[in-house]
Design a protein around this motif. Structure first.
Motif, PDB file in Angstrom:
ATOM      1  N   PRO A  43       0.791  -1.240   0.000  1.00  0.00           N
ATOM      2  CA  PRO A  43       0.000   0.000   0.000  1.00  0.00           C
ATOM      3  C   PRO A  43       0.820   1.286   0.000  1.00  0.00           C
ATOM      4  CG  PRO A  43      -1.052  -1.602   1.409  1.00  0.00           C
ATOM      5  CD  PRO A  43       0.270  -2.207   0.998  1.00  0.00           C
ATOM      6  N   PRO A  44       1.964   1.363   0.713  1.00  0.00           N
ATOM      7  CA  PRO A  44       2.713   2.622   0.690  1.00  0.00           C
ATOM      8  C   PRO A  44       3.355   2.948  -0.655  1.00  0.00           C
ATOM      9  CG  PRO A  44       3.285   1.301   2.630  1.00  0.00           C
ATOM     10  CD  PRO A  44       2.532   0.416   1.703  1.00  0.00           C
ATOM     11  N   LEU A  45       3.403   1.990  -1.586  1.00  0.00           N
ATOM     12  CA  LEU A  45       4.102   2.222  -2.845  1.00  0.00           C
ATOM     13  C   LEU A  45       3.494   3.385  -3.621  1.00  0.00           C
ATOM     14  CD1 LEU A  45       4.718  -1.428  -4.140  1.00  0.00           C
ATOM     15  CD2 LEU A  45       6.170  -0.006  -2.670  1.00  0.00           C
ATOM     16  N   SER A  46       2.166   3.472  -3.642  1.00  0.00           N
ATOM     17  CA  SER A  46       1.498   4.531  -4.407  1.00  0.00           C
ATOM     18  C   SER A  46       1.318   5.805  -3.597  1.00  0.00           C
ATOM     19  CB  SER A  46       0.123   4.038  -4.885  1.00  0.00           C
ATOM     20  OG  SER A  46      -0.679   3.646  -3.789  1.00  0.00           O
ATOM     21  N   LYS A  47       1.806   5.798  -2.380  1.00  0.00           N
ATOM     22  CA  LYS A  47       1.650   6.970  -1.512  1.00  0.00           C
ATOM     23  C   LYS A  47       3.019   7.408  -0.970  1.00  0.00           C
ATOM     24  CE  LYS A  47      -1.645   4.534   0.698  1.00  0.00           C
ATOM     25  NZ  LYS A  47      -2.232   3.610  -0.281  1.00  0.00           N
ATOM     26  N   GLU A  53       8.425  10.293   0.645  1.00  0.00           N
ATOM     27  CA  GLU A  53       8.352  10.469   2.100  1.00  0.00           C
ATOM     28  C   GLU A  53       9.045   9.314   2.811  1.00  0.00           C
ATOM     29  OE1 GLU A  53       4.355  11.142   3.496  1.00  0.00           O
ATOM     30  OE2 GLU A  53       3.836  12.197   1.645  1.00  0.00           O
ATOM     31  N   TRP A  54       8.991   8.141   2.220  1.00  0.00           N
ATOM     32  CA  TRP A  54       9.629   6.952   2.778  1.00  0.00           C
ATOM     33  C   TRP A  54      10.713   6.460   1.834  1.00  0.00           C
ATOM     34  CZ3 TRP A  54       5.496   2.992   4.917  1.00  0.00           C
ATOM     35  CH2 TRP A  54       4.748   3.609   5.930  1.00  0.00           C
ATOM     36  N   GLU A  55      11.762   5.956   2.425  1.00  0.00           N
ATOM     37  CA  GLU A  55      12.796   5.269   1.656  1.00  0.00           C
ATOM     38  C   GLU A  55      12.438   3.783   1.577  1.00  0.00           C
ATOM     39  OE1 GLU A  55      15.146   6.590  -0.237  1.00  0.00           O
ATOM     40  OE2 GLU A  55      14.098   8.428   0.346  1.00  0.00           O
ATOM     41  N   PRO A  56      13.021   3.048   0.627  1.00  0.00           N
ATOM     42  CA  PRO A  56      12.610   1.663   0.372  1.00  0.00           C
ATOM     43  C   PRO A  56      12.651   0.740   1.580  1.00  0.00           C
ATOM     44  CG  PRO A  56      13.995   2.448  -1.402  1.00  0.00           C
ATOM     45  CD  PRO A  56      14.011   3.516  -0.365  1.00  0.00           C
ATOM     46  N   ASP A  57      13.650   0.919   2.453  1.00  0.00           N
ATOM     47  CA  ASP A  57      13.775  -0.029   3.563  1.00  0.00           C
ATOM     48  C   ASP A  57      12.612   0.061   4.556  1.00  0.00           C
ATOM     49  OD1 ASP A  57      14.438   2.461   4.550  1.00  0.00           O
ATOM     50  OD2 ASP A  57      16.265   1.801   5.572  1.00  0.00           O
ATOM     51  N   ARG A  58      11.847   1.152   4.498  1.00  0.00           N
ATOM     52  CA  ARG A  58      10.771   1.318   5.467  1.00  0.00           C
ATOM     53  C   ARG A  58       9.564   0.414   5.172  1.00  0.00           C
ATOM     54  NH1 ARG A  58       8.593   7.112   7.837  1.00  0.00           N
ATOM     55  NH2 ARG A  58       6.985   6.246   9.224  1.00  0.00           N
ATOM     56  N   VAL A  59       9.446  -0.093   3.951  1.00  0.00           N
ATOM     57  CA  VAL A  59       8.306  -0.954   3.633  1.00  0.00           C
ATOM     58  C   VAL A  59       8.605  -2.430   3.886  1.00  0.00           C
ATOM     59  CG1 VAL A  59       7.358   0.643   1.940  1.00  0.00           C
ATOM     60  CG2 VAL A  59       8.928  -1.150   1.192  1.00  0.00           C
ATOM     61  N   THR A  60       9.831  -2.745   4.267  1.00  0.00           N
ATOM     62  CA  THR A  60      10.164  -4.136   4.573  1.00  0.00           C
ATOM     63  C   THR A  60       9.316  -4.620   5.748  1.00  0.00           C
ATOM     64  OG1 THR A  60      12.434  -3.794   3.812  1.00  0.00           O
ATOM     65  CG2 THR A  60      12.016  -5.713   5.222  1.00  0.00           C
ATOM     66  N   THR A 124       5.231  -3.281  -7.837  1.00  0.00           N
ATOM     67  CA  THR A 124       6.406  -3.648  -7.052  1.00  0.00           C
ATOM     68  C   THR A 124       7.126  -2.404  -6.541  1.00  0.00           C
ATOM     69  OG1 THR A 124       7.967  -3.634  -8.896  1.00  0.00           O
ATOM     70  CG2 THR A 124       6.694  -5.657  -8.556  1.00  0.00           C
ATOM     71  N   LEU A 125       8.024  -2.623  -5.606  1.00  0.00           N
ATOM     72  CA  LEU A 125       8.831  -1.531  -5.083  1.00  0.00           C
ATOM     73  C   LEU A 125       9.668  -0.905  -6.196  1.00  0.00           C
ATOM     74  CD1 LEU A 125       9.875   0.178  -2.763  1.00  0.00           C
ATOM     75  CD2 LEU A 125      11.422  -1.690  -2.134  1.00  0.00           C
ATOM     76  N   ASP A 126      10.220  -1.723  -7.062  1.00  0.00           N
ATOM     77  CA  ASP A 126      10.998  -1.194  -8.186  1.00  0.00           C
ATOM     78  C   ASP A 126      10.132  -0.340  -9.106  1.00  0.00           C
ATOM     79  OD1 ASP A 126      13.335  -2.350  -7.308  1.00  0.00           O
ATOM     80  OD2 ASP A 126      13.090  -4.167  -8.502  1.00  0.00           O
ATOM     81  N   ASP A 127       8.873  -0.746  -9.312  1.00  0.00           N
ATOM     82  CA  ASP A 127       7.955   0.082 -10.116  1.00  0.00           C
ATOM     83  C   ASP A 127       7.825   1.474  -9.516  1.00  0.00           C
ATOM     84  OD1 ASP A 127       7.364  -2.061 -11.817  1.00  0.00           O
ATOM     85  OD2 ASP A 127       5.555  -2.629 -10.711  1.00  0.00           O
ATOM     86  N   ALA A 128       7.611   1.531  -8.196  1.00  0.00           N
ATOM     87  CA  ALA A 128       7.403   2.814  -7.524  1.00  0.00           C
ATOM     88  C   ALA A 128       8.657   3.678  -7.583  1.00  0.00           C
ATOM     89  CB  ALA A 128       6.982   2.581  -6.079  1.00  0.00           C
ATOM     90  N   LEU A 129       9.814   3.072  -7.361  1.00  0.00           N
ATOM     91  CA  LEU A 129      11.064   3.830  -7.363  1.00  0.00           C
ATOM     92  C   LEU A 129      11.383   4.363  -8.754  1.00  0.00           C
ATOM     93  CD1 LEU A 129      13.222   1.567  -5.024  1.00  0.00           C
ATOM     94  CD2 LEU A 129      12.133   3.755  -4.465  1.00  0.00           C
ATOM     95  N   THR A 130      11.104   3.562  -9.783  1.00  0.00           N
ATOM     96  CA  THR A 130      11.356   4.005 -11.157  1.00  0.00           C
ATOM     97  C   THR A 130      10.477   5.187 -11.514  1.00  0.00           C
ATOM     98  OG1 THR A 130      12.002   1.774 -11.848  1.00  0.00           O
ATOM     99  CG2 THR A 130      11.328   3.310 -13.574  1.00  0.00           C
ATOM    100  N   LEU A 131       9.192   5.109 -11.156  1.00  0.00           N
ATOM    101  CA  LEU A 131       8.285   6.204 -11.498  1.00  0.00           C
ATOM    102  C   LEU A 131       8.628   7.473 -10.724  1.00  0.00           C
ATOM    103  CD1 LEU A 131       5.830   7.314 -12.957  1.00  0.00           C
ATOM    104  CD2 LEU A 131       4.376   6.308 -11.192  1.00  0.00           C
ATOM    105  N   ARG A 132       8.974   7.350  -9.459  1.00  0.00           N
ATOM    106  CA  ARG A 132       9.229   8.567  -8.672  1.00  0.00           C
ATOM    107  C   ARG A 132      10.462   9.302  -9.173  1.00  0.00           C
ATOM    108  NH1 ARG A 132      10.989   7.057  -2.424  1.00  0.00           N
ATOM    109  NH2 ARG A 132      13.235   7.285  -2.677  1.00  0.00           N
ATOM    110  N   GLU A 133      11.402   8.590  -9.774  1.00  0.00           N
ATOM    111  CA  GLU A 133      12.576   9.256 -10.354  1.00  0.00           C
ATOM    112  C   GLU A 133      12.204  10.116 -11.555  1.00  0.00           C
ATOM    113  OE1 GLU A 133      15.306   6.208 -11.378  1.00  0.00           O
ATOM    114  OE2 GLU A 133      15.917   5.777  -9.304  1.00  0.00           O
TER     115      GLU A 133
END
Length: 386
Positions: A43-47, A53-60, A124-133
Protein backbone atom coordinates in the motif's frame (compact mmCIF):
# COMPACT_ATOMS: atom_id res chain seq x y z
CA UNK A 1 2.53 -33.02 8.25
CA UNK A 2 6.27 -32.68 7.68
CA UNK A 3 6.52 -30.39 4.65
CA UNK A 4 4.48 -27.26 3.97
CA UNK A 5 5.03 -24.98 0.99
CA UNK A 6 3.76 -21.39 0.78
CA UNK A 7 3.91 -19.96 -2.74
CA UNK A 8 3.93 -16.18 -2.63
CA UNK A 9 6.20 -14.12 -0.38
CA UNK A 10 4.12 -11.00 0.15
CA UNK A 11 1.69 -10.08 2.94
CA UNK A 12 -0.54 -13.17 2.70
CA UNK A 13 2.30 -15.64 2.31
CA UNK A 14 4.32 -14.15 5.14
CA UNK A 15 1.30 -14.10 7.44
CA UNK A 16 0.67 -17.76 6.64
CA UNK A 17 4.28 -18.74 7.35
CA UNK A 18 4.37 -16.86 10.64
CA UNK A 19 1.05 -18.33 11.73
CA UNK A 20 2.22 -21.87 11.01
CA UNK A 21 5.24 -21.40 13.26
CA UNK A 22 3.21 -19.62 15.92
CA UNK A 23 0.71 -22.49 15.93
CA UNK A 24 3.50 -24.96 16.64
CA UNK A 25 4.40 -26.33 13.21
CA UNK A 26 8.08 -27.34 13.34
CA UNK A 27 8.48 -29.19 10.04
CA UNK A 28 10.07 -27.97 6.80
CA UNK A 29 8.50 -24.69 5.71
CA UNK A 30 9.32 -23.46 2.22
CA UNK A 31 8.41 -19.89 1.22
CA UNK A 32 8.62 -19.20 -2.52
CA UNK A 33 8.68 -15.67 -3.95
CA UNK A 34 9.25 -14.44 -7.50
CA UNK A 35 10.96 -11.22 -6.35
CA UNK A 36 14.48 -11.19 -4.96
CA UNK A 37 13.43 -8.81 -2.20
CA UNK A 38 12.27 -10.13 1.14
CA UNK A 39 8.54 -9.53 1.89
CA UNK A 40 7.49 -5.88 1.86
CA UNK A 41 4.31 -3.83 2.19
CA UNK A 42 2.56 -2.69 -1.00
CA UNK A 43 0.00 0.00 0.00
CA UNK A 44 2.71 2.62 0.69
CA UNK A 45 4.10 2.22 -2.84
CA UNK A 46 1.50 4.53 -4.41
CA UNK A 47 1.65 6.97 -1.51
CA UNK A 48 4.66 7.35 0.83
CA UNK A 49 7.22 5.66 -1.44
CA UNK A 50 6.10 7.37 -4.65
CA UNK A 51 6.15 10.75 -2.89
CA UNK A 52 9.64 10.03 -1.47
CA UNK A 53 8.35 10.47 2.10
CA UNK A 54 9.63 6.95 2.78
CA UNK A 55 12.80 5.27 1.66
CA UNK A 56 12.61 1.66 0.37
CA UNK A 57 13.77 -0.03 3.56
CA UNK A 58 10.77 1.32 5.47
CA UNK A 59 8.31 -0.95 3.63
CA UNK A 60 10.16 -4.14 4.57
CA UNK A 61 7.75 -6.26 6.60
CA UNK A 62 10.31 -8.13 8.71
CA UNK A 63 13.93 -7.56 9.66
CA UNK A 64 16.43 -10.25 8.57
CA UNK A 65 16.70 -11.67 12.09
CA UNK A 66 12.91 -11.97 12.31
CA UNK A 67 12.82 -13.94 9.07
CA UNK A 68 15.73 -16.09 10.24
CA UNK A 69 13.82 -16.97 13.40
CA UNK A 70 11.11 -18.62 11.29
CA UNK A 71 13.54 -21.26 10.05
CA UNK A 72 12.36 -20.96 6.47
CA UNK A 73 13.54 -22.73 3.36
CA UNK A 74 13.42 -19.37 1.58
CA UNK A 75 13.31 -19.47 -2.22
CA UNK A 76 13.37 -15.87 -3.46
CA UNK A 77 13.77 -14.69 -7.05
CA UNK A 78 12.15 -17.79 -8.50
CA UNK A 79 8.54 -18.16 -9.59
CA UNK A 80 6.39 -21.24 -9.31
CA UNK A 81 5.84 -22.74 -12.76
CA UNK A 82 3.56 -25.69 -12.10
CA UNK A 83 1.65 -27.76 -9.58
CA UNK A 84 1.01 -31.51 -9.46
CA UNK A 85 -1.73 -32.09 -6.91
CA UNK A 86 -1.58 -35.87 -7.31
CA UNK A 87 2.17 -36.03 -6.61
CA UNK A 88 2.00 -33.10 -4.18
CA UNK A 89 4.83 -31.23 -5.86
CA UNK A 90 5.39 -27.58 -6.78
CA UNK A 91 7.60 -27.00 -9.80
CA UNK A 92 9.76 -23.87 -9.88
CA UNK A 93 11.01 -21.82 -12.82
CA UNK A 94 14.62 -22.76 -12.09
CA UNK A 95 13.82 -26.39 -12.85
CA UNK A 96 13.66 -27.58 -9.27
CA UNK A 97 10.67 -29.23 -7.60
CA UNK A 98 9.49 -28.88 -4.01
CA UNK A 99 7.38 -31.66 -2.45
CA UNK A 100 4.68 -30.81 0.08
CA UNK A 101 2.21 -32.32 2.48
CA UNK A 102 0.33 -29.03 2.72
CA UNK A 103 0.26 -26.08 0.32
CA UNK A 104 -0.87 -22.44 0.57
CA UNK A 105 -1.20 -20.52 -2.70
CA UNK A 106 -0.63 -16.78 -2.19
CA UNK A 107 0.70 -15.67 -5.58
CA UNK A 108 -1.22 -12.40 -5.70
CA UNK A 109 -1.98 -10.44 -8.83
CA UNK A 110 -0.20 -8.57 -11.61
CA UNK A 111 -1.18 -5.33 -13.35
CA UNK A 112 -3.22 -5.30 -16.53
CA UNK A 113 -1.37 -3.61 -19.36
CA UNK A 114 -2.17 -1.76 -22.57
CA UNK A 115 -0.71 -2.32 -26.05
CA UNK A 116 2.47 -0.40 -26.65
CA UNK A 117 5.77 0.03 -24.85
CA UNK A 118 7.18 2.35 -22.22
CA UNK A 119 4.31 2.73 -19.76
CA UNK A 120 4.75 2.34 -16.02
CA UNK A 121 2.72 0.07 -13.79
CA UNK A 122 2.67 0.24 -10.01
CA UNK A 123 2.86 -3.13 -8.27
CA UNK A 124 6.41 -3.65 -7.05
CA UNK A 125 8.83 -1.53 -5.08
CA UNK A 126 11.00 -1.19 -8.19
CA UNK A 127 7.96 0.08 -10.12
CA UNK A 128 7.40 2.81 -7.52
CA UNK A 129 11.06 3.83 -7.36
CA UNK A 130 11.36 4.00 -11.16
CA UNK A 131 8.29 6.20 -11.50
CA UNK A 132 9.23 8.57 -8.67
CA UNK A 133 12.58 9.26 -10.35
CA UNK A 134 10.68 10.49 -13.40
CA UNK A 135 8.24 12.80 -11.61
CA UNK A 136 8.74 16.40 -10.57
CA UNK A 137 7.69 20.00 -11.28
CA UNK A 138 6.44 20.47 -14.82
CA UNK A 139 6.64 16.81 -15.82
CA UNK A 140 3.62 15.64 -17.79
CA UNK A 141 2.06 12.46 -16.41
CA UNK A 142 -0.87 10.63 -17.96
CA UNK A 143 -2.57 8.17 -15.60
CA UNK A 144 -4.82 5.66 -17.34
CA UNK A 145 -7.48 4.47 -14.89
CA UNK A 146 -9.07 6.56 -12.11
CA UNK A 147 -9.62 3.74 -9.63
CA UNK A 148 -8.07 3.91 -6.18
CA UNK A 149 -4.52 3.15 -7.34
CA UNK A 150 -4.62 5.60 -10.24
CA UNK A 151 -6.23 8.29 -8.08
CA UNK A 152 -3.60 7.89 -5.35
CA UNK A 153 -0.75 8.12 -7.85
CA UNK A 154 -2.33 11.14 -9.53
CA UNK A 155 -2.64 12.88 -6.16
CA UNK A 156 1.02 12.23 -5.31
CA UNK A 157 2.22 13.38 -8.74
CA UNK A 158 0.19 16.60 -8.40
CA UNK A 159 1.80 17.28 -5.02
CA UNK A 160 5.21 16.80 -6.64
CA UNK A 161 4.37 19.50 -9.17
CA UNK A 162 3.64 17.31 -12.15
CA UNK A 163 1.00 18.23 -14.73
CA UNK A 164 -1.43 15.33 -14.43
CA UNK A 165 -4.00 14.04 -16.90
CA UNK A 166 -6.24 11.32 -15.47
CA UNK A 167 -8.14 9.21 -18.01
CA UNK A 168 -11.13 7.03 -17.13
CA UNK A 169 -13.46 5.04 -19.45
CA UNK A 170 -16.44 5.22 -17.09
CA UNK A 171 -18.64 8.31 -16.92
CA UNK A 172 -17.98 8.58 -13.17
CA UNK A 173 -14.77 7.15 -11.68
CA UNK A 174 -15.32 4.33 -9.18
CA UNK A 175 -19.10 4.42 -9.67
CA UNK A 176 -19.19 0.63 -10.04
CA UNK A 177 -17.67 0.26 -6.59
CA UNK A 178 -18.88 3.22 -4.52
CA UNK A 179 -21.86 4.58 -6.44
CA UNK A 180 -22.17 7.62 -8.70
CA UNK A 181 -22.75 10.26 -6.01
CA UNK A 182 -19.74 9.23 -3.93
CA UNK A 183 -17.70 8.79 -7.11
CA UNK A 184 -18.42 12.41 -8.06
CA UNK A 185 -17.29 13.62 -4.64
CA UNK A 186 -13.99 11.78 -4.99
CA UNK A 187 -13.57 13.10 -8.53
CA UNK A 188 -14.10 16.68 -7.40
CA UNK A 189 -10.87 16.51 -5.37
CA UNK A 190 -8.90 16.11 -8.61
CA UNK A 191 -10.75 18.82 -10.49
CA UNK A 192 -10.38 21.36 -7.67
CA UNK A 193 -6.60 20.98 -7.87
CA UNK A 194 -6.34 21.37 -11.60
CA UNK A 195 -5.86 17.74 -12.53
CA UNK A 196 -7.15 17.21 -16.08
CA UNK A 197 -9.70 14.48 -15.37
CA UNK A 198 -11.31 13.13 -18.53
CA UNK A 199 -14.08 10.56 -18.21
CA UNK A 200 -15.79 8.42 -20.82
CA UNK A 201 -12.55 8.01 -22.77
CA UNK A 202 -10.86 4.76 -23.77
CA UNK A 203 -7.14 4.43 -24.42
CA UNK A 204 -6.19 2.37 -27.47
CA UNK A 205 -2.45 2.11 -26.87
CA UNK A 206 0.66 3.63 -25.35
CA UNK A 207 2.85 5.47 -27.85
CA UNK A 208 6.32 7.01 -27.80
CA UNK A 209 4.69 10.42 -27.35
CA UNK A 210 2.05 9.47 -24.76
CA UNK A 211 -1.23 7.65 -25.32
CA UNK A 212 -3.58 7.22 -28.25
CA UNK A 213 -7.29 7.38 -27.48
CA UNK A 214 -9.86 5.16 -29.16
CA UNK A 215 -11.24 8.20 -30.97
CA UNK A 216 -7.86 8.95 -32.55
CA UNK A 217 -6.70 11.80 -30.30
CA UNK A 218 -3.17 11.57 -28.97
CA UNK A 219 -2.30 12.96 -25.55
CA UNK A 220 1.36 13.78 -25.12
CA UNK A 221 3.14 12.88 -21.90
CA UNK A 222 6.60 12.50 -20.46
CA UNK A 223 5.45 9.47 -18.48
CA UNK A 224 2.42 7.18 -18.62
CA UNK A 225 1.10 5.14 -15.71
CA UNK A 226 -1.36 2.35 -16.50
CA UNK A 227 -3.65 1.57 -13.56
CA UNK A 228 -6.52 -0.37 -15.14
CA UNK A 229 -6.83 -3.22 -12.68
CA UNK A 230 -5.09 -6.51 -12.20
CA UNK A 231 -5.11 -10.20 -13.07
CA UNK A 232 -4.71 -13.03 -10.53
CA UNK A 233 -1.50 -15.02 -10.95
CA UNK A 234 -2.96 -18.43 -11.69
CA UNK A 235 -1.36 -19.42 -15.01
CA UNK A 236 1.15 -21.65 -13.25
CA UNK A 237 -1.77 -23.73 -11.99
CA UNK A 238 -2.87 -24.82 -15.49
CA UNK A 239 -3.41 -28.57 -15.55
CA UNK A 240 -3.08 -28.85 -11.79
CA UNK A 241 -6.65 -29.89 -11.22
CA UNK A 242 -7.46 -26.83 -9.10
CA UNK A 243 -10.53 -24.85 -10.11
CA UNK A 244 -9.46 -21.47 -11.43
CA UNK A 245 -11.86 -18.65 -12.30
CA UNK A 246 -10.85 -15.08 -11.56
CA UNK A 247 -8.52 -16.51 -8.95
CA UNK A 248 -8.12 -19.81 -7.15
CA UNK A 249 -11.65 -20.96 -6.29
CA UNK A 250 -11.98 -21.98 -2.64
CA UNK A 251 -14.68 -22.89 -0.16
CA UNK A 252 -15.55 -20.98 3.00
CA UNK A 253 -12.46 -22.44 4.71
CA UNK A 254 -10.16 -21.13 1.93
CA UNK A 255 -9.54 -24.73 0.79
CA UNK A 256 -9.08 -25.26 -2.95
CA UNK A 257 -8.37 -29.00 -2.83
CA UNK A 258 -7.45 -31.50 -0.15
CA UNK A 259 -4.45 -30.05 1.66
CA UNK A 260 -4.32 -27.01 -0.64
CA UNK A 261 -5.46 -23.57 0.55
CA UNK A 262 -5.31 -20.10 -0.99
CA UNK A 263 -5.00 -16.64 0.54
CA UNK A 264 -4.72 -13.00 -0.41
CA UNK A 265 -5.38 -11.29 -3.73
CA UNK A 266 -5.34 -14.57 -5.70
CA UNK A 267 -7.98 -16.35 -3.58
CA UNK A 268 -11.63 -16.40 -4.64
CA UNK A 269 -13.49 -17.86 -1.70
CA UNK A 270 -17.06 -18.09 -0.48
CA UNK A 271 -17.70 -15.57 2.29
CA UNK A 272 -20.72 -16.83 4.26
CA UNK A 273 -21.17 -13.45 5.96
CA UNK A 274 -22.33 -11.99 2.64
CA UNK A 275 -23.41 -15.20 0.95
CA UNK A 276 -21.28 -14.66 -2.17
CA UNK A 277 -17.87 -15.71 -3.51
CA UNK A 278 -15.41 -12.83 -3.50
CA UNK A 279 -11.82 -11.99 -4.29
CA UNK A 280 -10.48 -9.06 -2.27
CA UNK A 281 -7.36 -7.08 -3.22
CA UNK A 282 -6.78 -5.31 0.07
CA UNK A 283 -3.86 -5.45 2.46
CA UNK A 284 -5.85 -6.23 5.60
CA UNK A 285 -7.62 -9.14 3.94
CA UNK A 286 -4.32 -10.59 2.71
CA UNK A 287 -2.90 -10.85 6.21
CA UNK A 288 -6.12 -12.10 7.81
CA UNK A 289 -6.70 -14.70 5.11
CA UNK A 290 -3.09 -15.89 5.25
CA UNK A 291 -3.52 -16.54 8.96
CA UNK A 292 -6.89 -18.25 8.48
CA UNK A 293 -5.62 -20.52 5.71
CA UNK A 294 -2.60 -21.53 7.78
CA UNK A 295 -4.69 -22.44 10.81
CA UNK A 296 -7.17 -24.43 8.76
CA UNK A 297 -4.40 -26.30 6.96
CA UNK A 298 -2.63 -27.14 10.20
CA UNK A 299 -5.75 -28.00 12.23
CA UNK A 300 -8.22 -29.61 9.81
CA UNK A 301 -10.21 -31.07 12.68
CA UNK A 302 -10.95 -27.58 14.03
CA UNK A 303 -11.36 -25.55 10.84
CA UNK A 304 -13.19 -22.25 10.98
CA UNK A 305 -14.95 -20.46 8.15
CA UNK A 306 -13.27 -17.30 6.94
CA UNK A 307 -16.05 -14.71 7.10
CA UNK A 308 -14.45 -11.28 7.52
CA UNK A 309 -15.86 -7.82 7.05
CA UNK A 310 -13.48 -6.59 4.30
CA UNK A 311 -11.70 -3.32 5.00
CA UNK A 312 -9.79 -0.93 2.79
CA UNK A 313 -8.48 2.59 2.94
CA UNK A 314 -7.12 5.16 0.51
CA UNK A 315 -5.31 8.48 0.93
CA UNK A 316 -5.90 11.08 -1.79
CA UNK A 317 -4.75 14.66 -1.24
CA UNK A 318 -6.09 15.52 2.24
CA UNK A 319 -8.87 12.92 1.99
CA UNK A 320 -8.81 9.81 4.16
CA UNK A 321 -11.16 7.23 2.66
CA UNK A 322 -12.11 4.12 4.64
CA UNK A 323 -14.61 1.37 3.91
CA UNK A 324 -15.93 -1.75 5.61
CA UNK A 325 -18.00 -4.48 4.00
CA UNK A 326 -18.72 -5.55 0.45
CA UNK A 327 -19.73 -2.56 -1.64
CA UNK A 328 -19.81 -4.18 -5.08
CA UNK A 329 -23.23 -5.16 -6.36
CA UNK A 330 -24.97 -2.74 -4.03
CA UNK A 331 -28.54 -1.76 -4.82
CA UNK A 332 -28.73 1.58 -3.03
CA UNK A 333 -26.45 4.19 -1.47
CA UNK A 334 -27.56 6.47 1.36
CA UNK A 335 -25.69 9.11 3.37
CA UNK A 336 -25.81 7.96 7.00
CA UNK A 337 -23.82 10.79 8.60
CA UNK A 338 -22.56 14.18 7.42
CA UNK A 339 -22.99 15.74 3.97
CA UNK A 340 -21.49 14.75 0.62
CA UNK A 341 -20.96 18.37 -0.29
CA UNK A 342 -18.88 19.01 2.82
CA UNK A 343 -16.50 16.15 2.11
CA UNK A 344 -17.13 14.63 5.55
CA UNK A 345 -19.62 11.80 5.50
CA UNK A 346 -20.45 8.15 6.01
CA UNK A 347 -22.33 6.42 3.18
CA UNK A 348 -24.19 3.14 3.57
CA UNK A 349 -24.60 0.50 0.85
CA UNK A 350 -27.65 -1.74 0.66
CA UNK A 351 -27.44 -5.35 -0.46
CA UNK A 352 -30.90 -6.90 -0.42
CA UNK A 353 -32.51 -5.89 2.85
CA UNK A 354 -29.30 -5.53 4.83
CA UNK A 355 -26.47 -3.06 5.28
CA UNK A 356 -23.75 -4.53 3.09
CA UNK A 357 -21.04 -1.93 3.62
CA UNK A 358 -20.09 1.60 4.62
CA UNK A 359 -17.64 4.13 3.24
CA UNK A 360 -16.39 7.18 5.09
CA UNK A 361 -14.51 10.27 3.99
CA UNK A 362 -12.95 12.72 6.42
CA UNK A 363 -14.28 11.18 9.64
CA UNK A 364 -12.35 9.76 12.63
CA UNK A 365 -11.68 6.00 12.50
CA UNK A 366 -13.80 5.38 15.60
CA UNK A 367 -16.87 6.69 13.76
CA UNK A 368 -16.70 4.18 10.94
CA UNK A 369 -15.67 1.37 13.29
CA UNK A 370 -19.08 1.73 14.92
CA UNK A 371 -20.71 1.17 11.56
CA UNK A 372 -18.45 -1.84 10.95
CA UNK A 373 -20.23 -3.69 13.73
CA UNK A 374 -23.56 -3.06 12.04
CA UNK A 375 -22.20 -4.62 8.84
CA UNK A 376 -20.73 -7.57 10.78
CA UNK A 377 -24.05 -8.50 12.37
CA UNK A 378 -25.98 -8.08 9.12
CA UNK A 379 -28.02 -5.12 10.34
CA UNK A 380 -31.30 -4.53 8.56
CA UNK A 381 -31.14 -1.68 6.07
CA UNK A 382 -34.24 0.02 7.47
CA UNK A 383 -32.72 0.06 10.96
CA UNK A 384 -29.37 1.34 9.69
CA UNK A 385 -30.77 4.28 7.78
CA UNK A 386 -33.38 4.85 10.54
Amino acid sequence: MNRIVVVGASAAGLAAAETLRREGYDGTLTLVGDELRTPYDRPPLSKQVLSAEWEPDRVTLRAPNELDSLGLDLRLGVAASGLDVADRTVRLADGSAVPYDGLIVATGVRPRRLPGEGAHVLRTLDDALTLRERLGPGRRLVVVGAGFLGAEAAAVAWKLGARVTLLEPAAVPLAHAVGEEVGRVLSRAHLERGVDLRTGVAVREVTEEGVLLAGGEEIEADEVLVAIGSLPNVEWLAGSGLTVGDGVVCDEYCEAARGVYAAGDVARWYNPLFGVPMRIEHRTNAAEQGMAAARNLLHPEARKVFAPVPYFWSDQYEMKIQAYGYLRGHEEVRVLEGELGEGRFVAGYRRGERLGGVLAVGVPPKVIRGWRQAVAVGAAWKEAVG
